[in-house]
Structure formats: structure tokens, C-alpha cells
Scaffold this active site. Structure first.
Site, PDB file in Angstrom:
ATOM      1  N   GLY A  86      12.051  -4.159  20.463  1.00  0.00           N
ATOM      2  CA  GLY A  86      10.728  -3.541  20.347  1.00  0.00           C
ATOM      3  C   GLY A  86      10.692  -2.683  19.099  1.00  0.00           C
ATOM      4  O   GLY A  86      11.541  -2.809  18.225  1.00  0.00           O
ATOM      5  N   SER A 108      17.691  -2.745  17.754  1.00  0.00           N
ATOM      6  CA  SER A 108      17.099  -3.418  16.600  1.00  0.00           C
ATOM      7  C   SER A 108      15.694  -3.875  16.974  1.00  0.00           C
ATOM      8  O   SER A 108      15.255  -3.680  18.110  1.00  0.00           O
ATOM      9  CB  SER A 108      17.943  -4.627  16.201  1.00  0.00           C
ATOM     10  N   LYS A 109      15.039  -4.479  16.027  1.00  0.00           N
ATOM     11  CA  LYS A 109      13.659  -4.958  16.215  1.00  0.00           C
ATOM     12  C   LYS A 109      13.502  -5.790  17.494  1.00  0.00           C
ATOM     13  O   LYS A 109      12.443  -5.800  18.108  1.00  0.00           O
ATOM     14  CB  LYS A 109      13.238  -5.819  15.019  1.00  0.00           C
ATOM     15  N   ARG A 110      14.585  -6.501  17.848  1.00  0.00           N
ATOM     16  CA  ARG A 110      14.518  -7.344  19.044  1.00  0.00           C
ATOM     17  C   ARG A 110      14.137  -6.545  20.286  1.00  0.00           C
ATOM     18  O   ARG A 110      13.592  -7.064  21.242  1.00  0.00           O
ATOM     19  CB  ARG A 110      15.904  -7.959  19.323  1.00  0.00           C
TER      20      ARG A 110
END
Ligand code: GLU
Length: 484
Positions: free
Chosen positions: A257, A253-255
Site C-alpha cells: 500500500g 514497500s509499495k506492495r
């Protein structure tokens, strides 16, 4: 002779393509090329609210950039056109009529709130949530009354009892007891068909032989198998690819990168490098890690796709990038990085025209560190900008080394020809004179010239900076009032 392989990539244009989507597209494409089959693109845009034409164009541009050409689909057409679900309403209508005629569907009037309550109750009792079938029992007369009262409804498919076996090319046999599957929705209250329904109609009509997609769809597969049976079509072969995880083992996920492919494109990754890296997320080619698309296609097979979750590692992607950048001719690489230097306001086109050979040499000094073209700015900014940034400890080191830096100033100022060889001789001479060697000799000079702890050899950097810049940068630390 066995039938020709037909595979598809079926994205929903509801956002940017992410890494998982593209790996799915790539595996489908590779399988089609490996088997000399057909790769088709179908756009699943029945969710009107979340889909957009802009996303649709964007995803096609990304596939084109990656070089994953589709044999049939939007932009190119094909024997089973149209390939956008929003243009296939009539086909879904016909199939729905068939299911209605067989009495395999019923209208459901349950409200969102009712369904949510049911879900919560089931979860509270430790059961898997599923629709309990309340409206299945409604008599036609009751339905009419509800319709007349203006109540909206969705259409649900009647799930028969029994077991559904998914024979998966990657995961083997996966069994689903149908009592875990509630009667599922085929059309929404606005009449638009849902994914599970349209995907079956289209895969069947488009003669798709293998459905290769993410594991997140595995739980949809038994529903789709039921629809194949109800509609009298032969189901395709299934291959569900493991989910891509972040380095911490959690779903990517966005976490972790950037996850959108667009962002890697704009960073200036070479599409070949990017695809080569993605190919390895779930497939281990026998002939090594670095393969062109053609080599991958020659080797790719579903039997060698792994079931365990693949880990996305940005460091490895970067490494893969460096392998591809390393093979680029220097002229081409220099032209490719120029827009990124321009974006960073370090160098512009006109300057590049006037000093192209110089620019090439600058690029050459750092090329092994470039995983993507935008890396050029952080790797080379000190060649273009005098605004170097120093950490307090670095400033302190240089201020403490003032006598050494003064000796450099003297030694280098006397050079007429500021070549690498002469620069090196002068540095060594300073070392002898001051009784310093190794890191102690080079480090303060490297800091003064580049503001960095690492980088190419000073003997390469100094001649490219030129004598006057080198002396100016040293002078910053030797004049009375050194900067803080
Ligand atoms: N439109 C679906 C998605 O993007 C396609 C799933 C499938 O391949 O069946 O997830």
C-alpha cells in the site's frame, strides 16, 4: 552534569519521505523533547543527480505539517549552519586534506565493470563482497601516469585491521571484524563526498550526541566509527531502529500500500493520529496506546525501543485515525471533510453554506467510521448522489421484495412529518402488515436507500435524505420496468 542531548534527522531529498523516515524523525524529536535537548534537521543532498530542491522543500513541509519542529536546520538556521550538505563543500575539503596528510586515503582507478566482476566472483565463492584493495598498492608514480592518461579516480579510506564494536542503545553490542569491510569510498570521481564521510564530519561538527536511525544503516556504522577515530572526534551514541515491515513480514514497500507520508496527508489523516500510530512501531508506551505528542515526549526513552521488526498495519492506522476524528468538534470536522466532498464532486462550498446544519448531521451519522477525512466520500455518497450502484444479487433481492417495497412506499408516502420517529413507526407498521421483521424487514430498504450493506441506522439516514428522495429510491424497484 551530563552534556546536552543533540539529535538529528538527516534525510536525503531524493524522493518523498516514507513511513520509516518519519518514524526516525519522530523518535529523534521525541528523544530531544524528553531530554530537553536539541533536534536538528540536516539535509543530505550530496548526491546531485538524485537530490532536488523540490524534494527538500517537500520534506520540510511534511515535517512542519506533522508538527515536528526542528530547533536548528534549513529555514531556521542555527550555530552550526549551513545545514544543507551541498553548502558545506569547504568543510569536507578540509577534513579530506587531514586524512590525506595522514596518508589514510588513496585514489582508486578501478572501473565499474572491474568492481562488478570482483563482486560477482566473491559472491560466487560465497564470500561477502568487498573491495579487495587493488589500488592500495599503486605507487605515486603509477597514480600520476594514470592521472595523466585521463583516468578518473575515487578516493578510498584505508580500513585498518582489527574489530569494530558498535555499542548500540537498542541492539546492544554488535561486533564487526574489519576484514569484512573493504576500503570504502570517501569521494566520487567528480570529487563529491559520499554519505559515510559527510555524515561523520557533520555529526561531529554539529555536536550530535546520539545518532538514532534505521537499522539499514547499521552496516555503515563501523565505517563511520573508523572515520571518527581517524579524524580524532569522539563518536556519538548509536541507536538503530528496527526496519518497518508489511503485514506479510517483508520489508515495507509499495506492495503493502501507500508508503509515502504525502499520500497519508492527502488522504486527510490528522497528523497527530498518524504520528501516534507511527510512534507505536517499535515503542510500547506504558500509559496506553493513545498519546499526544507531549505525552509521548514525556514518556519516550531509547531503553523502551524494541529490537524486533515492527509491522505496519493499515487497519490499525485507520483505527487510530478514527480515535482522533472522534474527538473533533462536529463543526470543525464538517469543515475539514468538505474539501474531500468537493474533490469527489459530491457537494460544494456554496451548497455547504446553504445547508451547513444538514451537512453536519450527515457527517455526524458516519463520524465513527472516518479514519481520515477522505473516507467521507465513500461513507456518505448516497446522501448526495442518486447514482447508486447495485450488485446483481442486491438487485435480485429488491426485485424479489417488490411487495414489501410497495408497502413501504405506501406507508411512508402518507407521513406528513418525515421525522425519524415517524419513519420508524411507519417501518414497524409495514413489518406488522407484511409479517416480516429484523433483517428481512430492513435490508431491502437499506439497499434501496443507500446501495450499501451497512451504514448508520436507517432512522438517521431517512430524515436526512428527505421524503421525496426516499420515495423516489424505493420507486425505482416498484415501477413496472425495474432497473437491472
Ligand atoms: N541521509 C541518510 C538517509 O537518508 C541519513 C542516514 C543517517 O541518519 O545517518 O538514509
Amino acid at each position: 552534569m551530563s552534556e546536552m542531548v543533540r539529535v538529528r534527522f538527516a534525510p536525503s531529498p531524493t524522493g518523498s519521505l516514507h513511513l520509516g523516515n518519519v518514524r526516525t524523525a519522530l523518535y529523534n524529536w521525541l528523544y530531544a523533547r524528553h531530554t530537553r535537548g536539541v533536534f536538528l534537521l540536516r539535509v543530505e543532498d550530496t548526491d546531485k543527480e538524485r537530490s532536488s530542491e523540490a524534494h527538500c522543500e517537500e520534506l520540510m513541509d511534511i515535517l512542519a505539517w506533522l508538527g515536528l519542529k526542528w530547533d536548528e536546520g534549513p529555514r531556521v538556521g542555527g550555530p552550526y549552519a549551513p545545514y544543507k550538505q551541498s553548502e558545506r563543500t569547504a568543510v569536507y575539503g578540509e577534513h579530506l586534506a587531514r586524512l590525506k596528510a595522514q596518508k589514510l586515503v588513496y585514489p582508486c582507478y578501478c572501473s565499474e565493470e572491474e568492481l562488478e566482476l570482483e563482486r560477482k566472483r566473491q559472491l560466487g565463492r560465497g564470500h561477502m563482497p568487498k573491495y579487495g584493495g587493488k589500488c592500495r598498492k599503486l605507487a605515486p608514480e603509477e597514480c600520476r601516469q594514470l592521472d595523466d592518461a585521463g583516468r578518473t579516480s575515487v578516493l578510498r579510506f584505508i580500513v585498518p585491521s582489527g574489530e569494530i564494536m558498535v555499542q548500540d542503545e537498542v541492539r546492544g553490542e554488535v561486533l564487526f571484524p574489519s576484514d569484512q569491510i573493504g576500503d570504502f569510498v570517501l569521494t566520487r570521481s567528480d570529487g563529491s563526498p559520499t554519505y559515510n564521510f559527510t555524515v561523520v564530519v557533520d555529526d561531529a561538527l554539529m555536536k550530535v550526541t546520539h545518532v538514532i536511525r534505521g537499522e539499514d544503516h547499521l552496516s555503515n556504522t563501523p565505517k563511520q566509527i573508523l572515520l571518527y577515530q581517524a579524524l580524532g572526534y569522539a563518536p556519538p551514541k548509536w541507536a538503530h531502529l528496527s526496519i518497518i515491515k508489511g503485514p506479510d513480514g517483508q520489508k515495507l514497500s509499495k506492495r503493502h500500500g501507500e508508503t509515502s507520508v504525502e499520500s497519508y496527508k492527502s488522504k486527510g489523516y490528522l497528523p497527530e493520529a498518524f504520528l501516534n500510530y507511527l510512534a507505536l512501531l517499535g515503542w510500547a508506551p506504558k500509559s496506553g496506546e493513545i498519546l499526544s505528542l507531549d505525552q509521548m515526549a514525556a514518556e519516550f526513552d531509547l531503553t523502551h525501543v524494541g529490537k524486533s521488526g515492527a509491522i505496519f498495519d493499515p487497519v490499525k492506522l485507520h483505527w487510530m485515525g478514527t480515535q482522533y476524528v472522534a474527538r473533533m468538534p462536529l463543526d470543525e470536522l464538517t469543515r475539514a471533510v468538505l474539501p474531500y466532498l468537493e474533490d469527489a464532486r459530491l457537494f460544494n462550498r456554496e451548497q455547504a453554506r446553504a445547508r451547513f446544519d444538514w451537512l453536519k448531521q450527515v457527517v455526524e451519522t458516519v463520524r465513527t467510521n472516518l479514519g481520515c477525512f477522505s473516507d467521507i466520500a465513500k461513507e456518505t455518497f448516497y446522501f448526495f448522489s442518486d447514482e447508486l450502484h447495485f450488485e446483481p444479487a442486491q438487485s435480485e433481492e429488491m426485485l424479489n421484495q417488490k411487495p414489501l417495497l410497495e408497502a413501504y412506499q405506501k406507508g411512508l408516502a402518507s407521513l406528513e412529518d418525515f421525522s425519524g420517529d415517524n419513519f420508524l413507526k411507519a417501518v414497524k407498521e409495514v413489518g406488522k402488515q407484511m409479517g416480516v421483521k429484523g433483517k428481512a424487514l430492513y435490508h431491502p430498504l437499506r439497499l434501496a436507500l443507500t446501495g450499501r450493506e451497512d451504514g448508520p441506522e436507517l432512522v438517521k439516514i431517512a430524515p436526512l435524505l428527505g421524503k421525496s428522495k426516499v420515495l423516489d429510491r424505493i420507486a425505482l424497484w416498484t415501477v413496472e420496468q425495474a432497473p437491472k
